[in-house]
Design an enzyme around this catalytic site. Sequence first.
Site, PDB file in Angstrom:
ATOM      1  N   LYS A  20      -3.174  -4.568   2.924  1.00 64.26           N
ATOM      2  CA  LYS A  20      -1.753  -4.529   3.287  1.00 64.26           C
ATOM      3  C   LYS A  20      -1.436  -5.773   4.111  1.00 64.26           C
ATOM      4  O   LYS A  20      -2.170  -6.092   5.048  1.00 64.26           O
ATOM      5  CB  LYS A  20      -1.468  -3.275   4.120  1.00 64.26           C
ATOM      6  CG  LYS A  20      -0.118  -3.262   4.824  1.00 64.26           C
ATOM      7  CD  LYS A  20       1.022  -2.972   3.890  1.00 64.26           C
ATOM      8  CE  LYS A  20       2.331  -2.788   4.671  1.00 64.26           C
ATOM      9  NZ  LYS A  20       3.463  -2.470   3.796  1.00 64.26           N
ATOM     10  N   ASP A  33       6.876  -0.478   5.780  1.00 62.55           N
ATOM     11  CA  ASP A  33       6.609   0.783   5.098  1.00 62.55           C
ATOM     12  C   ASP A  33       7.901   1.473   4.671  1.00 62.55           C
ATOM     13  O   ASP A  33       7.868   2.465   3.957  1.00 62.55           O
ATOM     14  CB  ASP A  33       5.843   1.736   6.019  1.00 62.55           C
ATOM     15  CG  ASP A  33       4.469   1.206   6.387  1.00 62.55           C
ATOM     16  OD1 ASP A  33       3.852   0.514   5.562  1.00 62.55           O
ATOM     17  OD2 ASP A  33       4.016   1.480   7.514  1.00 62.55           O
ATOM     18  N   GLU A  68       5.059  -6.497   6.402  1.00 66.58           N
ATOM     19  CA  GLU A  68       5.844  -5.973   5.291  1.00 66.58           C
ATOM     20  C   GLU A  68       6.041  -4.480   5.511  1.00 66.58           C
ATOM     21  O   GLU A  68       5.095  -3.730   5.719  1.00 66.58           O
ATOM     22  CB  GLU A  68       5.170  -6.283   3.957  1.00 66.58           C
ATOM     23  CG  GLU A  68       5.215  -7.765   3.648  1.00 66.58           C
ATOM     24  CD  GLU A  68       4.816  -8.112   2.239  1.00 66.58           C
ATOM     25  OE1 GLU A  68       4.372  -7.205   1.500  1.00 66.58           O
ATOM     26  OE2 GLU A  68       4.953  -9.286   1.858  1.00 66.58           O
ATOM     27  N   ASN A  88      -3.342   1.725   5.962  1.00 74.31           N
ATOM     28  CA  ASN A  88      -3.369   2.743   6.998  1.00 74.31           C
ATOM     29  C   ASN A  88      -3.871   2.162   8.313  1.00 74.31           C
ATOM     30  O   ASN A  88      -4.047   0.947   8.437  1.00 74.31           O
ATOM     31  CB  ASN A  88      -4.196   3.943   6.534  1.00 74.31           C
ATOM     32  CG  ASN A  88      -3.439   5.235   6.741  1.00 74.31           C
ATOM     33  OD1 ASN A  88      -3.215   5.645   7.868  1.00 74.31           O
ATOM     34  ND2 ASN A  88      -3.035   5.875   5.641  1.00 74.31           N
ATOM     35  N   TRP A 104      -1.399  -8.032  -5.017  1.00 73.27           N
ATOM     36  CA  TRP A 104      -1.170  -6.776  -5.737  1.00 73.27           C
ATOM     37  C   TRP A 104      -0.495  -7.028  -7.084  1.00 73.27           C
ATOM     38  O   TRP A 104       0.387  -7.888  -7.206  1.00 73.27           O
ATOM     39  CB  TRP A 104      -0.280  -5.856  -4.901  1.00 73.27           C
ATOM     40  CG  TRP A 104      -0.945  -5.236  -3.718  1.00 73.27           C
ATOM     41  CD1 TRP A 104      -1.478  -5.882  -2.639  1.00 73.27           C
ATOM     42  CD2 TRP A 104      -1.126  -3.842  -3.479  1.00 73.27           C
ATOM     43  NE1 TRP A 104      -1.984  -4.972  -1.741  1.00 73.27           N
ATOM     44  CE2 TRP A 104      -1.781  -3.718  -2.235  1.00 73.27           C
ATOM     45  CE3 TRP A 104      -0.796  -2.689  -4.196  1.00 73.27           C
ATOM     46  CZ2 TRP A 104      -2.113  -2.472  -1.689  1.00 73.27           C
ATOM     47  CZ3 TRP A 104      -1.124  -1.459  -3.658  1.00 73.27           C
ATOM     48  CH2 TRP A 104      -1.773  -1.359  -2.423  1.00 73.27           C
ATOM     49  N   HIS A 130      -9.368   7.603   3.391  1.00 74.18           N
ATOM     50  CA  HIS A 130      -9.661   7.113   4.736  1.00 74.18           C
ATOM     51  C   HIS A 130     -10.242   8.238   5.573  1.00 74.18           C
ATOM     52  O   HIS A 130     -10.341   9.393   5.136  1.00 74.18           O
ATOM     53  CB  HIS A 130      -8.418   6.501   5.398  1.00 74.18           C
ATOM     54  CG  HIS A 130      -7.250   7.436   5.529  1.00 74.18           C
ATOM     55  ND1 HIS A 130      -7.252   8.538   6.350  1.00 74.18           N
ATOM     56  CD2 HIS A 130      -6.031   7.415   4.931  1.00 74.18           C
ATOM     57  CE1 HIS A 130      -6.090   9.149   6.272  1.00 74.18           C
ATOM     58  NE2 HIS A 130      -5.337   8.499   5.409  1.00 74.18           N
ATOM     59  N   ASP A 135       1.278   8.111  -7.155  1.00 72.93           N
ATOM     60  CA  ASP A 135       1.261   8.742  -5.835  1.00 72.93           C
ATOM     61  C   ASP A 135       1.614  10.216  -5.897  1.00 72.93           C
ATOM     62  O   ASP A 135       1.670  10.876  -4.863  1.00 72.93           O
ATOM     63  CB  ASP A 135       2.188   8.010  -4.855  1.00 72.93           C
ATOM     64  CG  ASP A 135       3.655   8.379  -5.047  1.00 72.93           C
ATOM     65  OD1 ASP A 135       4.013   8.820  -6.152  1.00 72.93           O
ATOM     66  OD2 ASP A 135       4.427   8.218  -4.094  1.00 72.93           O
ATOM     67  N   TRP A 145       3.426   7.461  10.183  1.00 77.41           N
ATOM     68  CA  TRP A 145       2.851   6.528   9.229  1.00 77.41           C
ATOM     69  C   TRP A 145       3.786   5.387   8.882  1.00 77.41           C
ATOM     70  O   TRP A 145       3.359   4.365   8.348  1.00 77.41           O
ATOM     71  CB  TRP A 145       2.473   7.248   7.935  1.00 77.41           C
ATOM     72  CG  TRP A 145       3.657   7.866   7.249  1.00 77.41           C
ATOM     73  CD1 TRP A 145       4.093   9.148   7.372  1.00 77.41           C
ATOM     74  CD2 TRP A 145       4.564   7.226   6.355  1.00 77.41           C
ATOM     75  NE1 TRP A 145       5.218   9.348   6.605  1.00 77.41           N
ATOM     76  CE2 TRP A 145       5.530   8.175   5.969  1.00 77.41           C
ATOM     77  CE3 TRP A 145       4.645   5.936   5.844  1.00 77.41           C
ATOM     78  CZ2 TRP A 145       6.579   7.882   5.096  1.00 77.41           C
ATOM     79  CZ3 TRP A 145       5.694   5.637   4.978  1.00 77.41           C
ATOM     80  CH2 TRP A 145       6.649   6.613   4.608  1.00 77.41           C
ATOM     81  N   TRP A 152      -8.668  11.881   6.060  1.00 72.85           N
ATOM     82  CA  TRP A 152      -8.211  12.583   4.858  1.00 72.85           C
ATOM     83  C   TRP A 152      -9.279  13.584   4.433  1.00 72.85           C
ATOM     84  O   TRP A 152      -9.545  14.555   5.142  1.00 72.85           O
ATOM     85  CB  TRP A 152      -7.926  11.542   3.779  1.00 72.85           C
ATOM     86  CG  TRP A 152      -6.951  11.972   2.703  1.00 72.85           C
ATOM     87  CD1 TRP A 152      -6.615  13.223   2.338  1.00 72.85           C
ATOM     88  CD2 TRP A 152      -6.203  11.077   1.879  1.00 72.85           C
ATOM     89  NE1 TRP A 152      -5.699  13.182   1.307  1.00 72.85           N
ATOM     90  CE2 TRP A 152      -5.421  11.876   1.012  1.00 72.85           C
ATOM     91  CE3 TRP A 152      -6.115   9.699   1.760  1.00 72.85           C
ATOM     92  CZ2 TRP A 152      -4.577  11.328   0.046  1.00 72.85           C
ATOM     93  CZ3 TRP A 152      -5.267   9.153   0.804  1.00 72.85           C
ATOM     94  CH2 TRP A 152      -4.501   9.965  -0.039  1.00 72.85           C
ATOM     95  N   ASP A 162      -5.062   5.158  -3.723  1.00 74.91           N
ATOM     96  CA  ASP A 162      -4.569   6.543  -3.801  1.00 74.91           C
ATOM     97  C   ASP A 162      -4.992   7.293  -5.056  1.00 74.91           C
ATOM     98  O   ASP A 162      -4.811   8.504  -5.132  1.00 74.91           O
ATOM     99  CB  ASP A 162      -3.034   6.626  -3.729  1.00 74.91           C
ATOM    100  CG  ASP A 162      -2.453   6.117  -2.434  1.00 74.91           C
ATOM    101  OD1 ASP A 162      -3.202   6.005  -1.447  1.00 74.91           O
ATOM    102  OD2 ASP A 162      -1.250   5.828  -2.406  1.00 74.91           O
TER     103      ASP A 162
END
Length: 371
Positions: free
Chosen positions: A346, A352, A350, A275, A124, A242, A162, A318, A245, A200
């Site tokens: 992801k 959330d 690590e 997710n 990333w 996803h 976001d 989540w 959604w 996003d």
Amino acid sequence: MVAAASVVVAVGTVTGMMSAAGDGGGSDEARPRVTSAPRLEPLPAPSPPPSAAGSASPTTGPEKKAGPKPSASGAERRRQAVPVSTRLYRHPESRVLDWVRGNPGDPRRAVIESRIAGRPAAVWFADYSPDSITARVRAVASGGAARGQVPVLVPYAIPDRDCGGHSGGGAPDLAAYDEWIDRFAAGLGGGEVVVVLEPDSIAQSDCLPAGRRADRFASLARAGRVLKDANPRARVYFDAGHSGWHAPAKQASLLRQAGAASADSSDGVFSNVSNFHGTADEMAYDRAVLDALAGPPGLGAVIDTSRNGNGAPSDGEWCDPAGRKLGRAPSLSTGESRIDAYLWVKLPGESDGCEGEPGAFSPSYAYDLAR
């Protein structure tokens, strides 16, 4: 809004996966709220963005005690034997690798090393650092090319990324973002790369006024063109959210406005980033999105399978939800029509934001996912 996708913290910046060194910045945190089943019918009106919702800012929970010494059961051996693509690049710097190197005597180490640290994952670029971005992208792209492997890169710097403010950061405005993308593209080289463009940024765009949303989509379409012009072997995928959604027709309409139906800027869509929705649900959803998108026949989809082995939790949690498992191994060979890859976008383990600080590596959570 039904859910945001990503939670990120970088090496030197914040990403929720591997990231190129040299980033600088604070906690880049989007707040997803998953649902338990695919929603292929029209959804009800979305709830307010995370900044207005009561669950927007989870508190950091207590650290779990170390798990038991891993067993060598037949089931575990079979899970560890799942083949991993040798064509995907594993970046040599990540928080999980740091932990593995620094904890040789930990009883969880063997499982975490073999099932998470040893697998390729995305890199990333989650901060706005125009002076260093070209060199950092070039380092990752050339590292993959030197091994004849394919790196997965995630540009994540679009303004208001976001909408709820949890992933603070990114470029100060779209003009600056366009320049940042130009510099990002300059580092891609000529080898094969996969670009997961701005998680996003499309699925969560409803919170923007119509004019700002149109401007964002124009920048995303431009970004795809710039990336593919800079490296014709780059495969660029756009944000499809996803399966829990937006309905496929709505998501396809948004994607079309952002240039995802044009072969000049797009190779298709990505879904499930950070997710938990099951792979079968995502495949059905992505194919429905691609059908509705009505782009050129070569468009495909990539799915983040890093933590979806048990699907999404039924209670909609989540933030580091319990009971999740690793999903399918990263691969560029899925054997599935129009599904181009299973990727670990992801990096499992690590946080959330509940097992530790956002993006911090939690060995207890990693072990729970892997065993």
